[in-house]
Design a protein around this motif. Structure first.
Motif, PDB file in Angstrom:
ATOM      1  N   LEU A  36     -19.427 -17.959   8.292  1.00 47.10           N
ATOM      2  CA  LEU A  36     -20.856 -18.650   9.246  1.00 47.10           C
ATOM      3  C   LEU A  36     -20.156 -19.566   9.914  1.00 47.10           C
ATOM      4  O   LEU A  36     -19.781 -19.912  10.679  1.00 47.10           O
ATOM      5  CB  LEU A  36     -21.559 -18.987   7.990  1.00 47.10           C
ATOM      6  N   LEU A  37     -19.106 -20.165   8.825  1.00 49.86           N
ATOM      7  CA  LEU A  37     -18.251 -20.656   9.391  1.00 49.86           C
ATOM      8  C   LEU A  37     -17.014 -20.879  10.505  1.00 49.86           C
ATOM      9  O   LEU A  37     -17.113 -21.288  11.522  1.00 49.86           O
ATOM     10  CB  LEU A  37     -17.458 -21.843   8.150  1.00 49.86           C
ATOM     11  N   THR A  38     -16.395 -19.894  10.697  1.00 48.80           N
ATOM     12  CA  THR A  38     -15.598 -18.523  11.447  1.00 48.80           C
ATOM     13  C   THR A  38     -16.549 -18.916  13.134  1.00 48.80           C
ATOM     14  O   THR A  38     -16.602 -19.266  14.451  1.00 48.80           O
ATOM     15  CB  THR A  38     -15.332 -17.891  10.871  1.00 48.80           C
ATOM     16  N   LEU A  39     -18.056 -18.059  12.470  1.00 47.86           N
ATOM     17  CA  LEU A  39     -18.553 -18.248  13.833  1.00 47.86           C
ATOM     18  C   LEU A  39     -19.801 -19.124  14.339  1.00 47.86           C
ATOM     19  O   LEU A  39     -20.025 -18.683  15.578  1.00 47.86           O
ATOM     20  CB  LEU A  39     -19.976 -16.947  13.349  1.00 47.86           C
ATOM     21  N   LEU A  40     -19.725 -20.463  13.374  1.00 44.75           N
ATOM     22  CA  LEU A  40     -19.829 -21.008  14.091  1.00 44.75           C
ATOM     23  C   LEU A  40     -20.347 -21.212  15.682  1.00 44.75           C
ATOM     24  O   LEU A  40     -20.955 -21.711  16.640  1.00 44.75           O
ATOM     25  CB  LEU A  40     -21.045 -22.234  13.359  1.00 44.75           C
ATOM     26  N   PRO A  41     -18.464 -22.495  15.755  1.00 43.90           N
ATOM     27  CA  PRO A  41     -18.056 -22.485  16.888  1.00 43.90           C
ATOM     28  C   PRO A  41     -18.097 -22.246  17.910  1.00 43.90           C
ATOM     29  O   PRO A  41     -18.352 -21.907  19.051  1.00 43.90           O
ATOM     30  CB  PRO A  41     -16.561 -23.028  16.550  1.00 43.90           C
ATOM     31  N   VAL A  42     -17.921 -20.687  17.725  1.00 47.34           N
ATOM     32  CA  VAL A  42     -17.966 -19.632  19.030  1.00 47.34           C
ATOM     33  C   VAL A  42     -19.125 -19.845  19.250  1.00 47.34           C
ATOM     34  O   VAL A  42     -19.151 -19.704  20.355  1.00 47.34           O
ATOM     35  CB  VAL A  42     -17.303 -18.434  18.046  1.00 47.34           C
ATOM     36  N   VAL A  43     -20.119 -19.219  18.433  1.00 51.60           N
ATOM     37  CA  VAL A  43     -21.302 -18.889  19.021  1.00 51.60           C
ATOM     38  C   VAL A  43     -21.730 -20.437  19.870  1.00 51.60           C
ATOM     39  O   VAL A  43     -22.249 -19.857  20.851  1.00 51.60           O
ATOM     40  CB  VAL A  43     -22.311 -19.203  18.066  1.00 51.60           C
ATOM     41  N   VAL A  44     -21.453 -21.699  18.935  1.00 45.87           N
ATOM     42  CA  VAL A  44     -22.243 -22.543  19.647  1.00 45.87           C
ATOM     43  C   VAL A  44     -21.717 -22.732  20.492  1.00 45.87           C
ATOM     44  O   VAL A  44     -22.119 -23.057  22.393  1.00 45.87           O
ATOM     45  CB  VAL A  44     -21.882 -24.350  18.974  1.00 45.87           C
ATOM     46  N   VAL A  45     -19.999 -22.905  20.872  1.00 44.04           N
ATOM     47  CA  VAL A  45     -19.536 -23.017  22.252  1.00 44.04           C
ATOM     48  C   VAL A  45     -19.864 -21.793  23.684  1.00 44.04           C
ATOM     49  O   VAL A  45     -19.814 -22.315  24.630  1.00 44.04           O
ATOM     50  CB  VAL A  45     -18.119 -23.181  22.176  1.00 44.04           C
ATOM     51  N   TYR A  46     -19.634 -20.343  22.556  1.00 49.28           N
ATOM     52  CA  TYR A  46     -19.958 -19.530  23.986  1.00 49.28           C
ATOM     53  C   TYR A  46     -21.502 -20.138  24.289  1.00 49.28           C
ATOM     54  O   TYR A  46     -21.588 -19.763  25.909  1.00 49.28           O
ATOM     55  CB  TYR A  46     -19.793 -18.595  23.916  1.00 49.28           C
ATOM     56  N   THR A  47     -22.402 -20.000  23.782  1.00 48.56           N
ATOM     57  CA  THR A  47     -23.382 -19.961  24.280  1.00 48.56           C
ATOM     58  C   THR A  47     -24.152 -21.252  24.884  1.00 48.56           C
ATOM     59  O   THR A  47     -24.982 -20.804  26.367  1.00 48.56           O
ATOM     60  CB  THR A  47     -25.094 -20.153  22.555  1.00 48.56           C
TER      61      THR A  47
END
Length: 124
Positions: A36-47
């Protein structure tokens, strides 16, 4: 069928990489907090990027090939799924390759190797 084709492709990606978790011990799904900590920045920035480009008119999505489910800011559901699935598949691959390389080094040095990795082909 074309409305769910992209989601089916994302499901296939997860299914194809599942053996990396189960057979090669990638341990991506077994560490949910880390995932979750890995995915969170990716999902937030790209969304956010995607939403900005959609609002700006730089790109859009064909309603014929998407489910029509839009997240806030007009981002299609398929985009969020993509931003989650692709990093998971990448992490699974990265961790599995690391495990295989460590096993190869152990085999070459004569150390004990987990059974699941011991039977890999010698060329790996």
């Amino acid at each position: 069928m074309s409305h769910v084709q992209y989601l089916a492709l994302m499901g296939a990606c997860l299914l194809i990489t599942l053996p990396l978790e189960l057979v090669l011990g990638a341990r991506v799904y077994r560490r949910p907090r880390r995932l979750l900590l890995t995915l969170l920045p990716v999902v937030v920035v790209y969304t956010a990027w995607d939403a900005a480009m959609i609002a700006r008119g730089s790109w859009g999505y064909d309603p014929e090939t998407t489910t029509g489910i839009l997240l806030p800011l007009q981002v299609p559901l398929e985009e969020l799924v993509f931003f989650v699935v692709v990093p998971i598949c990448g992490l699974l691959t990265y961790e599995a390759v690391g495990n295989v390389l460590r096993a190869v080094r152990r085999i070459r040095s004569g150390e004990a190797v987990p059974a699941v990795l011991r039977d890999l082909p010698r060329g790996v």
